[in-house]
Design a protein around this motif. Structure first.
Motif, PDB file in Angstrom:
ATOM      1  N   PRO A 150       0.802  -1.226   0.000  1.00 42.34           N
ATOM      2  CA  PRO A 150       0.000   0.000   0.000  1.00 42.34           C
ATOM      3  C   PRO A 150       0.835   1.277   0.000  1.00 42.34           C
ATOM      4  O   PRO A 150       0.493   2.249  -0.689  1.00 42.34           O
ATOM      5  N   GLU A 151       1.957   1.283   0.739  1.00 42.71           N
ATOM      6  CA  GLU A 151       2.733   2.518   0.836  1.00 42.71           C
ATOM      7  C   GLU A 151       3.522   2.787  -0.438  1.00 42.71           C
ATOM      8  O   GLU A 151       3.973   3.918  -0.668  1.00 42.71           O
ATOM      9  N   GLU A 152       3.680   1.796  -1.298  1.00 47.16           N
ATOM     10  CA  GLU A 152       4.437   1.981  -2.540  1.00 47.16           C
ATOM     11  C   GLU A 152       3.577   2.553  -3.654  1.00 47.16           C
ATOM     12  O   GLU A 152       4.097   3.071  -4.635  1.00 47.16           O
ATOM     13  N   ASN A 153       2.266   2.390  -3.538  1.00 46.79           N
ATOM     14  CA  ASN A 153       1.313   3.087  -4.399  1.00 46.79           C
ATOM     15  C   ASN A 153       1.567   2.852  -5.882  1.00 46.79           C
ATOM     16  O   ASN A 153       1.886   3.778  -6.630  1.00 46.79           O
ATOM     17  N   TRP A 154       1.409   1.610  -6.318  1.00 50.36           N
ATOM     18  CA  TRP A 154       1.467   1.345  -7.762  1.00 50.36           C
ATOM     19  C   TRP A 154       0.473   2.259  -8.473  1.00 50.36           C
ATOM     20  O   TRP A 154      -0.659   2.457  -8.007  1.00 50.36           O
ATOM     21  N   THR A 155       0.880   2.823  -9.607  1.00 52.97           N
ATOM     22  CA  THR A 155       0.064   3.815 -10.299  1.00 52.97           C
ATOM     23  C   THR A 155      -0.155   3.430 -11.754  1.00 52.97           C
ATOM     24  O   THR A 155       0.806   3.133 -12.472  1.00 52.97           O
ATOM     25  N   GLY A 156      -1.413   3.418 -12.186  1.00 50.61           N
ATOM     26  CA  GLY A 156      -1.778   3.238 -13.576  1.00 50.61           C
ATOM     27  C   GLY A 156      -2.198   4.569 -14.161  1.00 50.61           C
ATOM     28  O   GLY A 156      -2.929   5.342 -13.533  1.00 50.61           O
ATOM     29  N   LEU A 157      -1.749   4.873 -15.373  1.00 52.37           N
ATOM     30  CA  LEU A 157      -1.980   6.181 -15.976  1.00 52.37           C
ATOM     31  C   LEU A 157      -3.220   6.191 -16.868  1.00 52.37           C
ATOM     32  O   LEU A 157      -3.650   5.166 -17.393  1.00 52.37           O
TER      33      LEU A 157
ATOM     34  N   GLY B 260      -5.192  -3.544   0.062  1.00 57.86           N
ATOM     35  CA  GLY B 260      -4.278  -3.196  -0.999  1.00 57.86           C
ATOM     36  C   GLY B 260      -4.657  -1.823  -1.516  1.00 57.86           C
ATOM     37  O   GLY B 260      -5.826  -1.422  -1.451  1.00 57.86           O
ATOM     38  N   ARG B 261      -3.678  -1.104  -2.030  1.00 60.33           N
ATOM     39  CA  ARG B 261      -3.948   0.258  -2.482  1.00 60.33           C
ATOM     40  C   ARG B 261      -3.118   0.553  -3.718  1.00 60.33           C
ATOM     41  O   ARG B 261      -1.939   0.235  -3.797  1.00 60.33           O
ATOM     42  N   ALA B 262      -3.775   1.109  -4.730  1.00 68.25           N
ATOM     43  CA  ALA B 262      -3.098   1.558  -5.934  1.00 68.25           C
ATOM     44  C   ALA B 262      -3.764   2.855  -6.367  1.00 68.25           C
ATOM     45  O   ALA B 262      -4.709   3.326  -5.724  1.00 68.25           O
ATOM     46  N   THR B 263      -3.271   3.444  -7.444  1.00 70.55           N
ATOM     47  CA  THR B 263      -3.776   4.749  -7.886  1.00 70.55           C
ATOM     48  C   THR B 263      -3.959   4.760  -9.394  1.00 70.55           C
ATOM     49  O   THR B 263      -3.154   4.204 -10.133  1.00 70.55           O
ATOM     50  N   LEU B 264      -5.041   5.393  -9.845  1.00 74.30           N
ATOM     51  CA  LEU B 264      -5.214   5.780 -11.245  1.00 74.30           C
ATOM     52  C   LEU B 264      -4.984   7.279 -11.311  1.00 74.30           C
ATOM     53  O   LEU B 264      -5.574   8.035 -10.526  1.00 74.30           O
TER      54      LEU B 264
END
Length: 607
Positions: A255-262, A342-346
């Motif tokens: 979660p703290e690494e925050n995978w990011t999809g564009l 789990g945590r990610a970002t768009l």
């Protein structure tokens, strides 16, 4: 392509040996860093039809700690495999471990000799040997692959598969991201299993305390708590292993690494979401961004717009989102017991973040989770059938509401007080062919079909939640014959001893296989006599969930979650000859006995 000598994080994310085209374009030193500023939005990909894979050991780092992983081509998750319908796929798999390994192609239709289950369909891949899997690609959609040897899957041996259709894709989208959800522990899975065997509640840190009980923290009355105590059951025993031990990953990142999809504002973005966990069921949402479900388990469904859905172990869902604002959105995959997420970002650009919502209140099991569905109507409260909007009036009028889990109003707790001392394993309630021994600690008295119920913990949320009855196959079902026979299989267990099985028997007890005639049509009902959810997976086949939806458009699934104390019915055409694994996809449940073999005969010629 040779292995690139970068640091550990880069090695795990991007170094891959083998054939095919490896998606390493845009590789920068920043990729090796943690945090959203250094994460790529694409998974490394190998493009078929000919692909080389190597299974081996790798270090894996997350949350500032490093542990030991079993990986494919040095990656966790394993490389994305990209195939096309109509190809003849050829995978050359080399084992560099000191133990046997295997790869099962989850949800992929193929000859049983290529299915990858040691002892069932092939011997396994010995140390320092290579095995070649070869099969025609007969389908399209989102799938995944993983080890079926020991507990290697829990150590990182899993990865995604995308099969592009031979013709036009009925789903329109501008961009896609594959999201592999998983759980990771620095504790070896054999140690986890040993602790569960000694004390099944070992990892549960969410029991109600005395002060919490007096404050009504779990929403139950003292009388209800007394009843649960008399039955020696814990209403918050929801996940065997949870966030006290697991870090929940998205594409191998914590979660703290925050995978990011564009994305670019206005684009239709396809998210291919795979639950590759060993033991974790997730509730998935993107606050502020509706999701349109377009595919389940690789099969296209009529679009259903929702705000949240539950994805059980081994299921896949494809959703379309269309973010129109120049802002970031958080992708939340919250464990069903609310012990972590789990945590990610768009986002339009790397480095952007959005608010991460707090963990929600821990849910509490009810009497319906004990198989008293006809006595507890609480799960219907707040139910949202908006996902049925795509059906015409005729389809709705023809729906079988009994199959949707509708039950009489709940009896008050006072009327159930006498149940507290009942024998939960009364042999008189057991079917004739069930082995009612030490492996069975309860038999559901009134299991209900709950395919139309909102999942645990989502019963009363104020937004749209996907339920199984929302799923309607986009294409007509191929086999419209009525079933020629019926079969009932009970999912059984003894939670205090962490024993699991089918019909009261563990696989180690040399149980008889489940037999089908080739091409016969069978209606199978799974009855969950336990208070844990079980994602049941049948290899080599898809089955049609009996949801009461439009005739001839029952949703196709290869894995279905059977809620505690409930039952699920599906229609199966046994059209794949051979021997196939049939099991709970909770890895520890499978290894503790909930496994059997489905055998389809004759092997040659049509039945």
């Amino acid at each position: 392509m040779s292995i690139m000598r970068l640091d550990r994080r880069t090695f795990l994310r991007g170094a891959a040996a083998g054939g095919g085209l490896l998606g390493l374009q845009g590789l920068l030193p920043a990729w090796a860093q943690t945090g959203s500023a250094g994460l790529r939005s694409e998974l490394p990909a190998l493009v078929g039809p000919n692909i080389d894979l190597t299974v081996g050991h790798s270090p894996f780092s997350v949350g500032g700690r490093t542990g030991h992983a079993v990986t494919v081509n040095g990656l966790l998750p394993a490389p994305l495999l990209r195939l096309r319908e109509g190809q003849n796929a050829r995978f050359s798999v080399t084992n560099t471990l000191d133990e046997d390994t295997s790869i099962h192609w989850h949800g992929v239709l193929l000859p049983f000799q290529m299915d990858g289950v040691p002892g069932i369909s092939f011997p396994g891949i010995r140390p320092r040997e290579t095995f070649v899997y070869e099969f025609p690609v007969k389908q399209s959609g989102t799938y995944w692959y993983h080890s079926h040897s020991g507990l290697q899957e829990a150590m990182g041996h899993y990865g995604p598969i995308v099969i592009d259709p031979a013709g036009a894709d009925p789903v329109a989208y501008d961009r896609e991201h594959v999201l592999v959800l998983s759980d990771w522990s620095f504790m070896h899975p054999h140690e986890i299993l040993a602790k569960l065997k000694k004390s099944p509640g070992y990892f549960n840190r969410q029991r109600t305390t005395l002060s919490g009980l007096l404050a009504g923290a779990d929403g139950m009355s003292l009388e209800e708590r007394r009843m649960w105590g008399q039955m020696r059951m814990d209403p918050r025993d929801i996940s065997d292993v949870n966030g006290t031990t697991y870090t929940f990953l998205v594409n191998g990142h914590g979660p703290e690494e925050n995978w990011t999809g564009l994305f670019r504002p206005g684009e239709r973005v396809r998210l291919r979401i795979i639950n590759a966990s060993a033991m974790s069921i997730f509730n998935v949402r993107i606050p502020g961004l509706p999701m349109t479900v377009v595919q389940a388990d690789g099969e296209n469904v009529r679009p259903v717009e929702v705000d949240e859905f539950q994805i059980s172990v081994a299921e896949t869902y494809d959703v379309i989102v269309q973010p129109n604002e120049d802002r970031a959105y958080t992708i939340v995959s919250e464990a069903i017991d609310r012990s972590g997420m789990g945590r990610a970002t768009l986002a339009p650009r790397l480095g952007m973040t959005a608010e991460v919502p707090p963990l929600r209140e821990v849910p509490t099991l009810t009497m319906r989770d004990m198989g008293m569905g006809g006595m507890d109507h609480s799960g219907m409260a707040g139910m949202d059938h908006s996902g049925m909007a795509g059906m015409d009036d005729g389809a709705m009028s023809g729906m079988d509401h009994a199959a949707m889990g509708q039950t009489p109003a709940a009896a008050p707790a006072s009327d159930m007080a006498g149940m507290g001392a009942m024998n939960m394993r009364d042999p008189d309630n057991a079917p004739a062919d069930m082995a009612v021994g030490v492996g069975v600690d309860m038999i559901a008295m009134a299991p209900a079909n709950r395919l139309g119920d909102r999942p645990l913990g989502l019963e009363t949320v104020d937004h749209r939640v996907l339920v199984y009855t929302d799923l309607v196959s986009l294409q007509p079902n191929k086999d419209r014959r009525p079933p020629s026979r019926t079969m009932e299989i009970h999912l059984t267990g003894n939670m205090e001893r962490f024993m699991w099985g089918f019909d009261g028997r563990k696989f180690s007890e040399l149980v008889e296989p489940i037999r089908f005639e080739r091409n016969e049509r069978v209606r199978v009902t799974l009855v969950n006599d336990t208070m844990m959810g079980h994602p049941i997976h049948l290899h080599g086949h898809f089955f049609e969930l009996v949801t009461g939806g439009p005739a001839g458009h029952q949703p196709l699934k290869h894995t279905v979650n059977v809620a505690p104390g409930s039952k699920v019915t599906f229609d199966l055409t046994a059209d794949a000859p051979g021997d196939w694994a049939f099991h709970c996809h909770m890895l520890m449940h499978m290894h503790a006995g909930m496994f059997n073999v489905v055998t389809v005969r004759p092997m040659d010629g049509a039945a």
